[in-house]
Design a protein around this motif. Structure first.
Motif, PDB file in Angstrom:
ATOM      1  N   THR A 203       0.847  -1.189   0.000  1.00  0.00           N
ATOM      2  CA  THR A 203       0.000   0.000   0.000  1.00  0.00           C
ATOM      3  C   THR A 203       0.888   1.247   0.000  1.00  0.00           C
ATOM      4  O   THR A 203       2.111   1.156   0.166  1.00  0.00           O
ATOM      5  N   ASP A 331      -4.278   1.832  -2.586  1.00  0.00           N
ATOM      6  CA  ASP A 331      -5.036   2.507  -1.536  1.00  0.00           C
ATOM      7  C   ASP A 331      -6.125   1.541  -1.084  1.00  0.00           C
ATOM      8  O   ASP A 331      -7.096   1.322  -1.811  1.00  0.00           O
ATOM      9  N   LYS A 333      -8.524   1.783   0.770  1.00  0.00           N
ATOM     10  CA  LYS A 333      -9.850   2.392   0.839  1.00  0.00           C
ATOM     11  C   LYS A 333     -10.319   2.896  -0.533  1.00  0.00           C
ATOM     12  O   LYS A 333     -11.438   3.386  -0.670  1.00  0.00           O
TER      13      LYS A 333
END
Length: 460
Positions: A203, A331, A333
């Motif tokens: 990430t 990412d 999210k």
């Protein structure tokens, strides 16, 4: 980089006529040179008097002609392209391939100037992020006629690969290879520092943490954890897609706002402040050097972003350790941001010998001996038959290349075709990123100026 912006502006202002004849080969700059190859052989005379004289059309086919072929790359790539051109000349004694090549940035600067002057090479190396600027000004030949008559054979190219070569429904380029751009590292450099390798599926938080860890472990001056990616337009495109946007939306307009650009520049500024990426002067110094002279090969940075098909190229120069791939930081999210990339071959609309140029392209991407030379130079081949041909021949670095491409293709999507003006936006991003890095602009000011100027460019 300012030169490229000016050249693309000149190109945009010139209306090219498809019937304009291509001029003779230019010498180019310091990173361009002529290729190898002797003059074309003369047509063989009839061996007996009983052999009928060739018809005018047949005789014309044997007339000595020259085709100019241009591409970008380093010394190793030049060797492959020259070898394929030599093969073609051997099979077509009346055709000479005049070679023009150079480093990536120099190549596009020169091609913009040549195209604006009606002096583009017959066969040009093309890229998906540049094609819109050329195709929408009708400077690339519609290859559909040559696909229909069999001059260019794409029957072994998957539909998605064929579609990637189209602009506004017209085939303007043929895939040499499809690839992905990601991050890469050298195992030996990590081993020496005692730092664990990054996870392939990392990430952005993982990326920053690993860069921080590396920089703490580095004791040598002039060595950094990562390159500065703030001016990387491909990275910005992926980042925008993770935020549910596109740098260039389907209407060809800017798809990001000031907040997006503040977030992007802030990410790299955080690494700059802890000296995990090179200072602005160093980054600028190495911006246009050849691959073998770059920061990654020289061991001055430990993480670098480049297309996976270049792993074997880098491995050629790195004798200790393995060059391994990492996908773009994600990412958790957000959305998947990666997209399919590739390199292509196109024919200039000004070519005097379009059919022969098309035939050379088909030879380059289909001939068994040619694909054995080319292998994964620009990623996995466009042809499934070609990939089957080369699989038994792949080296360990090439195996890592194809594994990385195939793994990333599982999550990669299609990118909206970059609009006319994207080249100027690319230059603008580089200049803005440099301004922020040098401290000449604040992040807030740089973000706003990028959005304002990019919007103006794309609204023309």
């Amino acid at each position: 980089m300012k030169n490229m912006k000016a050249l693309l502006t000149v190109m945009a202002s010139v209306t090219l006529v498809s019937g304009l004849a291509a001029c003779s080969t230019g010498t180019g700059g310091s990173n361009s040179s002529s290729g190898s190859g002797d003059g074309a052989s003369k047509p063989a005379a009839s061996s007996t008097t009983s052999t009928p004289a060739p018809a005018p059309a047949e005789a014309k086919k044997q007339e000595p002609i020259s085709i100019r072929f241009a591409w970008w790359g380093d010394g190793k790539r030049h060797e492959k392209y020259n070898a394929i051109a030599d093969l073609y000349e051997k099979a077509h004694p009346n055709i000479k391939i005049v070679r023009e090549f150079g480093a990536f940035n120099d190549y596009w600067d020169k091609l913009a100037t040549q195209t604006a002057g009606g002096n583009a090479p017959d066969v040009v190396g093309m890229h998906a992020t540049y094609v819109a600027d050329y195709a929408r000004r009708n400077t690339l030949l519609d290859l559909g006629q040559y696909i229909q008559d069999g001059t260019i054979d794409v029957k072994n190219f998957p539909p998605a690969v064929q579609e990637a070569g189209k602009v506004n429904g017209k085939t303007v380029m043929v895939a040499q290879g499809v690839t992905m751009t990601g991050w890469n590292f050298n195992t030996a450099a990590f081993d020496k520092l005692g730092v664990k390798y990054p996870d392939y599926n990392w990430t952005w938080d993982d990326f920053i943490a690993k860069a921080t860890e590396l920089q703490k472990a580095i004791k040598e001056n002039g060595v950094w954890a990562s390159v500065d990616g703030s001016g990387d337009i491909t990275g910005l495109q992926v980042y925008a897609r993770q935020r549910g946007k596109d740098l260039f939306n389907a209407d060809g307009k800017l798809g990001v706002n000031k907040d997006d650009m503040v977030a992007w520049f802030s990410l790299w500024d955080k690494l700059r402040k802890i000296k995990a990426i090179p200072d602005a002067a160093t980054s600028e110094q190495y911006a246009s050097v050849s691959l073998d002279q770059g920061l990654f090969v020289k061991g001055k940075v430990l993480l670098a972003n480049f297309p996976f098909n270049q792993i074997p190229l880098y491995q050629n120069y790195i004798k200790e350790g393995e060059v391994r791939a990492l996908r773009r930081p994600t990412d958790p999210k957000g959305k998947e941001g990666e997209f399919i990339e590739g390199a292509y071959l196109a024919v200039a609309a000004t070519s005097k010998h379009p059919k022969e140029a098309a035939d050379f392209i088909s030879f380059f991407v289909n001939n068994d001996e040619a694909v054995k030379i080319f292998k994964l130079e620009q990623g996995a081949l466009g042809s499934t038959k070609g990939n089957d041909t080369i699989k038994p021949l792949l080296s360990p670095p090439e195996q890592r290349t194809i594994d990385a491409i195939q793994t990333s293709l599982k999550t990669a999507g299609q990118l909206p075709l970059p609009p006319a003006g994207q080249g100027a936006v690319r230059t603008l991003l580089t200049e803005t990123a440099q301004s922020v890095a040098f401290g000449q602009s604040s992040i807030d000011k740089g973000a706003q100026e990028f959005v304002d100027k990019a919007t103006a460019i794309l609204n023309k």
